[in-house]
Design a protein around this motif. Structure first.
Motif, PDB file in Angstrom:
ATOM      1  N   ILE A 156       0.840  -1.205   0.000  1.00 15.13           N
ATOM      2  CA  ILE A 156       0.000   0.000   0.000  1.00 15.13           C
ATOM      3  C   ILE A 156       0.869   1.246   0.000  1.00 15.13           C
ATOM      4  N   LEU A 157       1.897   1.258   0.860  1.00 14.88           N
ATOM      5  CA  LEU A 157       2.750   2.445   0.939  1.00 14.88           C
ATOM      6  C   LEU A 157       3.619   2.617  -0.306  1.00 14.88           C
ATOM      7  N   LYS A 158       4.108   1.494  -0.818  1.00 13.36           N
ATOM      8  CA  LYS A 158       5.061   1.580  -1.933  1.00 13.36           C
ATOM      9  C   LYS A 158       4.358   1.735  -3.283  1.00 13.36           C
ATOM     10  N   TYR A 159       3.250   1.018  -3.457  1.00 13.37           N
ATOM     11  CA  TYR A 159       2.646   0.968  -4.788  1.00 13.37           C
ATOM     12  C   TYR A 159       1.245   1.591  -4.882  1.00 13.37           C
ATOM     13  N   MET A 160       0.361   1.232  -3.940  1.00 10.67           N
ATOM     14  CA  MET A 160      -1.051   1.574  -4.140  1.00 10.67           C
ATOM     15  C   MET A 160      -1.317   3.074  -4.051  1.00 10.67           C
ATOM     16  N   THR A 161      -0.568   3.759  -3.186  1.00 12.98           N
ATOM     17  CA  THR A 161      -0.795   5.215  -3.090  1.00 12.98           C
ATOM     18  C   THR A 161      -0.439   5.886  -4.422  1.00 12.98           C
ATOM     19  N   LYS A 162       0.634   5.428  -5.039  1.00 12.20           N
ATOM     20  CA  LYS A 162       1.026   6.003  -6.338  1.00 12.20           C
ATOM     21  C   LYS A 162       0.061   5.560  -7.432  1.00 12.20           C
ATOM     22  N   TYR A 163      -0.449   4.361  -7.306  1.00 12.74           N
ATOM     23  CA  TYR A 163      -1.423   3.859  -8.286  1.00 12.74           C
ATOM     24  C   TYR A 163      -2.687   4.725  -8.272  1.00 12.74           C
ATOM     25  N   ILE A 164      -3.118   5.096  -7.066  1.00 15.46           N
ATOM     26  CA  ILE A 164      -4.310   5.948  -6.951  1.00 15.46           C
ATOM     27  C   ILE A 164      -4.023   7.342  -7.516  1.00 15.46           C
ATOM     28  N   ARG A 165      -2.832   7.867  -7.225  1.00  9.35           N
ATOM     29  CA  ARG A 165      -2.504   9.231  -7.660  1.00  9.35           C
ATOM     30  C   ARG A 165      -2.181   9.301  -9.143  1.00  9.35           C
ATOM     31  N   LEU A 166      -1.426   8.310  -9.635  1.00  9.94           N
ATOM     32  CA  LEU A 166      -0.874   8.431 -10.992  1.00  9.94           C
ATOM     33  C   LEU A 166      -1.555   7.542 -12.028  1.00  9.94           C
ATOM     34  N   GLY A 167      -2.305   6.570 -11.579  1.00  9.25           N
ATOM     35  CA  GLY A 167      -3.039   5.702 -12.502  1.00  9.25           C
ATOM     36  C   GLY A 167      -2.127   5.024 -13.507  1.00  9.25           C
ATOM     37  N   GLN A 168      -2.391   5.266 -14.796  1.00  7.14           N
ATOM     38  CA  GLN A 168      -1.637   4.608 -15.876  1.00  7.14           C
ATOM     39  C   GLN A 168      -0.137   4.872 -15.809  1.00  7.14           C
ATOM     40  N   ASP A 169       0.240   5.990 -15.167  1.00 14.07           N
ATOM     41  CA  ASP A 169       1.663   6.332 -15.102  1.00 14.07           C
ATOM     42  C   ASP A 169       2.356   5.747 -13.878  1.00 14.07           C
ATOM     43  N   SER A 170       1.626   5.019 -13.069  1.00 18.22           N
ATOM     44  CA  SER A 170       2.240   4.471 -11.862  1.00 18.22           C
ATOM     45  C   SER A 170       3.118   3.270 -12.226  1.00 18.22           C
ATOM     46  N   GLU A 171       4.031   2.961 -11.314  1.00 18.48           N
ATOM     47  CA  GLU A 171       4.962   1.851 -11.540  1.00 18.48           C
ATOM     48  C   GLU A 171       4.218   0.525 -11.730  1.00 18.48           C
ATOM     49  N   LEU A 172       3.099   0.377 -11.047  1.00 18.51           N
ATOM     50  CA  LEU A 172       2.344  -0.874 -11.147  1.00 18.51           C
ATOM     51  C   LEU A 172       1.897  -1.174 -12.571  1.00 18.51           C
ATOM     52  N   LEU A 173       1.642  -0.125 -13.349  1.00 16.09           N
ATOM     53  CA  LEU A 173       1.150  -0.342 -14.713  1.00 16.09           C
ATOM     54  C   LEU A 173       2.196  -0.087 -15.791  1.00 16.09           C
ATOM     55  N   THR A 174       3.217   0.686 -15.470  1.00 15.28           N
ATOM     56  CA  THR A 174       4.228   0.960 -16.506  1.00 15.28           C
ATOM     57  C   THR A 174       5.319  -0.113 -16.531  1.00 15.28           C
ATOM     58  N   LYS A 175       5.516  -0.762 -15.399  1.00 14.04           N
ATOM     59  CA  LYS A 175       6.629  -1.716 -15.298  1.00 14.04           C
ATOM     60  C   LYS A 175       6.128  -3.162 -15.420  1.00 14.04           C
ATOM     61  N   ALA A 176       6.863  -3.959 -16.160  1.00 14.92           N
ATOM     62  CA  ALA A 176       6.558  -5.393 -16.212  1.00 14.92           C
ATOM     63  C   ALA A 176       7.263  -6.073 -15.038  1.00 14.92           C
ATOM     64  N   ALA A 177       6.605  -7.039 -14.449  1.00 17.20           N
ATOM     65  CA  ALA A 177       7.210  -7.763 -13.318  1.00 17.20           C
ATOM     66  C   ALA A 177       8.430  -8.538 -13.808  1.00 17.20           C
ATOM     67  N   ASN A 178       9.540  -8.415 -13.101  1.00 15.45           N
ATOM     68  CA  ASN A 178      10.750  -9.142 -13.510  1.00 15.45           C
ATOM     69  C   ASN A 178      10.917 -10.406 -12.655  1.00 15.45           C
ATOM     70  N   LEU A 179      12.023 -11.074 -12.869  1.00 14.29           N
ATOM     71  CA  LEU A 179      12.241 -12.355 -12.186  1.00 14.29           C
ATOM     72  C   LEU A 179      12.213 -12.195 -10.669  1.00 14.29           C
ATOM     73  N   GLU A 180      12.826 -11.117 -10.184  1.00 14.56           N
ATOM     74  CA  GLU A 180      12.867 -10.895  -8.731  1.00 14.56           C
ATOM     75  C   GLU A 180      11.467 -10.645  -8.174  1.00 14.56           C
ATOM     76  N   ASP A 181      10.655  -9.874  -8.910  1.00 12.37           N
ATOM     77  CA  ASP A 181       9.265  -9.642  -8.482  1.00 12.37           C
ATOM     78  C   ASP A 181       8.509 -10.971  -8.404  1.00 12.37           C
ATOM     79  N   LEU A 182       8.722 -11.812  -9.418  1.00 12.61           N
ATOM     80  CA  LEU A 182       8.038 -13.111  -9.444  1.00 12.61           C
ATOM     81  C   LEU A 182       8.501 -14.014  -8.296  1.00 12.61           C
ATOM     82  N   ARG A 183       9.776 -13.907  -7.944  1.00 13.96           N
ATOM     83  CA  ARG A 183      10.283 -14.701  -6.813  1.00 13.96           C
ATOM     84  C   ARG A 183       9.600 -14.263  -5.516  1.00 13.96           C
ATOM     85  N   ASP A 184       9.471 -12.934  -5.317  1.00 15.91           N
ATOM     86  CA  ASP A 184       8.790 -12.419  -4.114  1.00 15.91           C
ATOM     87  C   ASP A 184       7.332 -12.874  -4.093  1.00 15.91           C
TER      88      ASP A 184
END
Lengths: 155, 229
Positions: free
Chosen positions: B91-119
Motif C-alpha cells: 500500500i505504501l510503496k505501490y497503491m498510493t502512487k497507483y491511486i494518484r498516478l493511474g496509468q503512469d504508476s509503476e504498477l502499470l508501466t513496469k513489467a514484473a521481472n524475475l525478482e518480483d516473481l520470486r517475491d
C-alpha cells in the motif's frame, strides 16, 4: 490498457500430488492439536477452571497464533448452530468460498470444534458421555449438526 | 519528524508539535522513539484513515489523523503478521502512487521481472504452503505480454511445453474483448492439471506484487477445496 475489470477464472483439476482429500479440514485439526501444549504452557495465560473461559482462551490463542503460522484460517468462539445449540469454536476461511454445492462465507465455518474439560466435573460418567454423545451427534443422532468434520478436544 | 529538548521552537500551522514538561522528558523521548520505530505502520494508518491524504491532497494529512493514531500501552500490539506487513508495504510503496498516478504508476508501466516473481511466489507458497505442504514453485515463463507462474505439488513436472505453446490462445483467454464493446475484462487464469497449477496473468507489476499473491492464494484455496482437497 490494464485498468479494465479483472476477474479470476479457473480451469481443470488437480489429479495427483495431493495425497489426502479434505486437506484443509484435516490440516486445521492438526494445527489445533500441535498448538495445545503451547497453549497449556503459555506463561501469560491466566489460570482458569471454567470450561467456557478455557474455551475462549484456547480460541484466542489459536486465532492469534494462526495469523502468522496458519494464515488461511481464522478461529471464532461460540459458533451457533440450529436451534439453541452452539459449538465451542469454529475454523473459517478468510473469505467467501464455494465448496461442493454450498457457499461457505466468513460466517459459515468449514470445521467446528467442541472442547471438554478433564477430569470431568461430577457426575463422573460424563467422560463416557463426551465420547458417545460426540459420536452420536456427528453420526446423525442430532441431525442439526450438518458438518463433514467435527473435532472434540479434551482440555 | 524530529525530537528537540532544548530551547524554544516556533513553527507554522501545518506542523504538529507534541509538548511535555521537563519532568516528563523521558516519556516524550519514548513516544518519539516508538513513533519513529513504527513509522511505516503509522504512515499506513494515516493513508488508510485520513480524510485528506489521497482524497483532496496527495500525501498531506490533518492533525485529526495524528490524534487518532493508536498508541497501545504495550507497543508490541502494533506488530503485524508477515502477510499484514506485505499488505502495508504494498500500500505504501505501490497503491498510493497507483491511486494518484493511474496509468503512469509503476504498477502499470513496469513489467514484473524475475525478482518480483520470486517475491510473489515466496508469499504464495508461505500462505498456501501452510496447508498444502508439498507445494513448490517453478521458474516463471515470460510470454509476449503475459507471465505464467507454475506451481506443483510433490514431484516436479516437465514444463518445457509451456514455452512452445502459441501465445494467441492465452492472450484471448486473458483479455476478453468480445463480451462487451466498452469494457475490457482481464482474466487471472488458474489452470490445474495433474499435479501442477499455472497462474497466467498480464505481465504488469500490478498482478505480481505480494498482496496479489495473498489474494491468489485465497482463491486457489477455494479451487482446491472445491476439487475435494
Amino acid at each position: 490498457m490494464d485498468r479494465g475489470r479483472t476477474e479470476g477464472q479457473s480451469i481443470g483439476q488437480i489429479t495427483s500430488g495431493i495425497n489426502q482429500g479434505n486437506t484443509l479440514a484435516l490440516k486445521t485439526i492438526d494445527f489445533v492439536r500441535r498448538q495445545l501444549p503451547a497453549w497449556r504452557d503459555d506463561s501469560d495465560r491466566p489460570d482458569e477452571r471454567s470450561e467456557n473461559k478455557l474455551n475462549m482462551q484456547l480460541c484466542k490463542f489459536l486465532d492469534s497464533y494462526a495469523r502468522n503460522n496458519f494464515p488461511m484460517v481464522r478461529f471464532d468462539h461460540e459458533e451457533y448452530q440450529a436451534g439453541h445449540r452452539s459449538v465451542d469454536f469454529s475454523a473459517s476461511p478468510v473469505k467467501t468460498t464455494v465448496i461442493g454445492v454450498r457457499q461457505y462465507t466468513i460466517y459459515d465455518p468449514i470445521l467446528v470444534l467442541e472442547c471438554k474439560r478433564l477430569p470431568a466435573p461430577p457426575p463422573q460418567d460424563r467422560e463416557r458421555e463426551y465420547v458417545t454423545g460426540g459420536i452420536e451427534r456427528k453420526s446423525g443422532g442430532f441431525s442439526d449438526l450438518n458438518w463433514d468434520f467435527m473435532a472434540q478436544i479434551w482440555i | 519528524m524530529a525530537f528537540r529538548d532544548k530551547k524554544f521552537i516556533a513553527y507554522q500551522n501545518q506542523i504538529i508539535g507534541i509538548h511535555a514538561p521537563q519532568s516528563q522528558i523521558s516519556e516524550l523521548r519514548e513516544l518519539y522513539d516508538n513513533i519513529r520505530l513504527n513509522h511505516d505502520t503509522y504512515r499506513f494508518f494515516c493513508t488508510m484513515h485520513s480524510v485528506r491524504s489521497l482524497v483532496s491532497m496527495a500525501t498531506s494529512i490533518l492533525k485529526q489523523d495524528i490524534d487518532l493514531l493508536p498508541y497501545p500501552e504495550d507497543i508490541r500490539k502494533l506488530s503485524f503478521s508477515f502477510w499484514e506487513e506485505a499488505l502495508r508495504e504494498d500500500i505504501l510503496k505501490y497503491m498510493t502512487k497507483y491511486i494518484r498516478l493511474g496509468q503512469d504508476s509503476e504498477l502499470l508501466t513496469k513489467a514484473a521481472n524475475l525478482e518480483d516473481l520470486r517475491d510473489y511466489s515466496r508469499m504464495f507458497l508461505r500462505m498456501l504452503g501452510s496447508i498444502y505442504d508439498n507445494l513448490q514453485a517453478s521458474d516463471p515463463v515470460f510470454l509476449n505480454g503475459l507471465t505464467c507462474q507454475p506451481f506443483y505439488f510433490g514431484e516436479r513436472p516437465n514444463f518445457s511445453w509451456l514455452e512452445e505453446q502459441t501465445e494467441d490462445a492465452l492472450q484471448k483467454l486473458i483479455y476478453d474483448d468480445e463480451k462487451y464493446e466498452c469494457l475490457r475484462t482481464i482474466r487471472v487464469l488458474r489452470f490445474y492439471s495433474e499435479n501442477f497449477l499455472l497462474l497466467i496473468k498480464p505481465d504488469r507489476l500490478r498482478y505480481w506484487i505480494r498482496s496479489t499473491a495473498i489474494r491468489d492464494a485465497d482463491e486457489t484455496l477455494i479451487d482446491l477445496r472445491r476439487q475435494g482437497y
